[in-house]
Design a protein around this motif. Sequence first.
Motif, PDB file in Angstrom:
ATOM      1  N   LYS A   2       0.833  -1.205   0.000  1.00  0.00           N
ATOM      2  CA  LYS A   2       0.000   0.000   0.000  1.00  0.00           C
ATOM      3  C   LYS A   2       0.874   1.264   0.000  1.00  0.00           C
ATOM      4  O   LYS A   2       1.930   1.310   0.626  1.00  0.00           O
ATOM      5  CB  LYS A   2      -0.905   0.018   1.229  1.00  0.00           C
ATOM      6  N   LYS A   3       0.375   2.288  -0.700  1.00  0.00           N
ATOM      7  CA  LYS A   3       1.057   3.576  -0.681  1.00  0.00           C
ATOM      8  C   LYS A   3       0.826   4.244   0.670  1.00  0.00           C
ATOM      9  O   LYS A   3      -0.138   3.966   1.374  1.00  0.00           O
ATOM     10  CB  LYS A   3       0.544   4.457  -1.823  1.00  0.00           C
ATOM     11  N   ARG A   4       1.730   5.156   1.004  1.00  0.00           N
ATOM     12  CA  ARG A   4       1.742   5.759   2.333  1.00  0.00           C
ATOM     13  C   ARG A   4       1.285   7.215   2.292  1.00  0.00           C
ATOM     14  O   ARG A   4       1.684   7.978   1.409  1.00  0.00           O
ATOM     15  CB  ARG A   4       3.144   5.675   2.922  1.00  0.00           C
ATOM     16  N   GLU A  20      -7.673   4.732   5.196  1.00  0.00           N
ATOM     17  CA  GLU A  20      -6.984   3.507   5.602  1.00  0.00           C
ATOM     18  C   GLU A  20      -7.474   2.267   4.853  1.00  0.00           C
ATOM     19  O   GLU A  20      -6.805   1.242   4.874  1.00  0.00           O
ATOM     20  CB  GLU A  20      -7.151   3.307   7.111  1.00  0.00           C
ATOM     21  N   GLN A  21      -8.594   2.373   4.186  1.00  0.00           N
ATOM     22  CA  GLN A  21      -9.073   1.252   3.385  1.00  0.00           C
ATOM     23  C   GLN A  21      -8.163   0.976   2.190  1.00  0.00           C
ATOM     24  O   GLN A  21      -8.078  -0.156   1.703  1.00  0.00           O
ATOM     25  CB  GLN A  21     -10.499   1.524   2.910  1.00  0.00           C
ATOM     26  N   ASP A  22      -7.481   2.029   1.707  1.00  0.00           N
ATOM     27  CA  ASP A  22      -6.642   1.881   0.515  1.00  0.00           C
ATOM     28  C   ASP A  22      -5.163   2.156   0.755  1.00  0.00           C
ATOM     29  O   ASP A  22      -4.334   1.805  -0.095  1.00  0.00           O
ATOM     30  CB  ASP A  22      -7.142   2.823  -0.589  1.00  0.00           C
ATOM     31  N   PHE A  23      -4.836   2.778   1.883  1.00  0.00           N
ATOM     32  CA  PHE A  23      -3.460   3.235   2.081  1.00  0.00           C
ATOM     33  C   PHE A  23      -2.987   2.961   3.506  1.00  0.00           C
ATOM     34  O   PHE A  23      -3.791   2.786   4.423  1.00  0.00           O
ATOM     35  CB  PHE A  23      -3.356   4.740   1.807  1.00  0.00           C
ATOM     36  N   ASN A  24      -1.683   2.976   3.672  1.00  0.00           N
ATOM     37  CA  ASN A  24      -1.092   3.026   5.010  1.00  0.00           C
ATOM     38  C   ASN A  24      -1.074   4.484   5.446  1.00  0.00           C
ATOM     39  O   ASN A  24      -0.456   5.328   4.779  1.00  0.00           O
ATOM     40  CB  ASN A  24       0.329   2.462   4.999  1.00  0.00           C
ATOM     41  N   LYS A 307      -6.499  10.671  -2.438  1.00  0.00           N
ATOM     42  CA  LYS A 307      -6.833   9.312  -2.878  1.00  0.00           C
ATOM     43  C   LYS A 307      -6.871   9.217  -4.400  1.00  0.00           C
ATOM     44  O   LYS A 307      -6.276   8.300  -5.000  1.00  0.00           O
ATOM     45  CB  LYS A 307      -8.183   8.894  -2.289  1.00  0.00           C
TER      46      LYS A 307
END
Length: 330
Positions: A2-4, A20-24, A307
Amino acid sequence: MKKRIFITRKIPAEIKSGLEQDFNVEMWEEEHIPVPIRILEEKISQCDGLFCLLTEQIDAQLLEKAKSLKVISNMAVGFNNIDVETATKHGIAVTNTPGVLTETTADLTFALLMATARRIPEAEQYLRSGEWETWSPMLLTGQDIWGTTLGLIGLGRIGTAVVKRAKGFGMKVIYTSRTQKPEVEKQLEITYKPLDDLLQRADFICVMTPYTKETENLISTEQFNLMKSNAILINTARGGIVNEEALVEAIQTKKIWGAGLDVFESEPISKDDPLLQLPNVVTLPHIGSASIQTRMRMARLAAENVKKVLLEEDCHYILNPNYKNGAMYR
C-alpha cells in the motif's frame, strides 16, 4: 504494498479510516500543535501522499526531501504555503478544497463586518466588566450598515457570496478585480471601479483577493490615505495583503474608523501585537470556514483529492498546470 499517506494534524476519525481502506496512513495526533519540522522532513521523505494544512510551509528545501511524494493535498482554498512551481518540477500534484467553504466564509465575513461596525465585542465586554450603569444617547455608538457602500477587493466565489448578503442590507456594492466581470455586474447589480476610486467611495472595504506577489501589501499607507474617515476595513483573505503597521497607524491617527480581521501577516498573532490594543479593531483566529459542516466537507474533499491522485483517477482540484492522471506534461 500500500502507498503511504502522512496527515499533518489530527482530523476526524471517519476521514482517516476512509483513507486507511486503501493506504497506510500515519497522522500527527495533535490538534493544536503543528507538526515539528524535523518530523515533517522525516515523513515527507517516506510518504507518497501528504495531507496538510495552511500551517505547514511546503517550500523548495522541504520538497527536495520528498523522494516518493506524488501529491500534496492542502485542506484549504489558499495554497500560498506550498511552492507549487517546485512541486511541479518534481512531478508532485498539489490540490486544494475550493467551493465547499464559500458560503460559510461569506457568513463570517459579513458577521465580522457587522461586529466591527456595531462594536459588538467591545459592548459585550463593557457589559461583562460591570461598567454598564445607565443608558445614554451616544453610548457605544457605531456605524450604520444598511444603505451604505460596500467595496470588494476581489470578486471570486466568496466575494460574490458576500454581495448577496450585502444586498439584503440595502448596500450599494462596488468592486475591483484583476479582470472586469460584466455578466456578474449585470446579474448582481454591482459596479466595477478602479482600486483608488473604490477606496475613496466605500464605507466598508472587504479584502477578498488571493495572496500573491502582486497583492502583497496591496493595502498600505497610500491606500489608507484615500479612504473615508468613517471607513471600516475587513480582511478575511490573507494577512499579507494588508500592511499591518500602516493599518495600526491609520486607525490611531483616525484616517479610518476601524477594522475587522480574521487573518494576519504572522499567525498566530502575538498577544502583544499593537492591533490587539486597539478597541475599534475586531480580531478573530482565522475561523473563516470554521463551521462543523464545512470543516468536515473540507477534510473529506482533501482526502478524496489525495486518494484520486494516488490511484491515478481524475481529480478536479489539481493546481499544477498540465497535470493529468498521474503524469506531468510540460
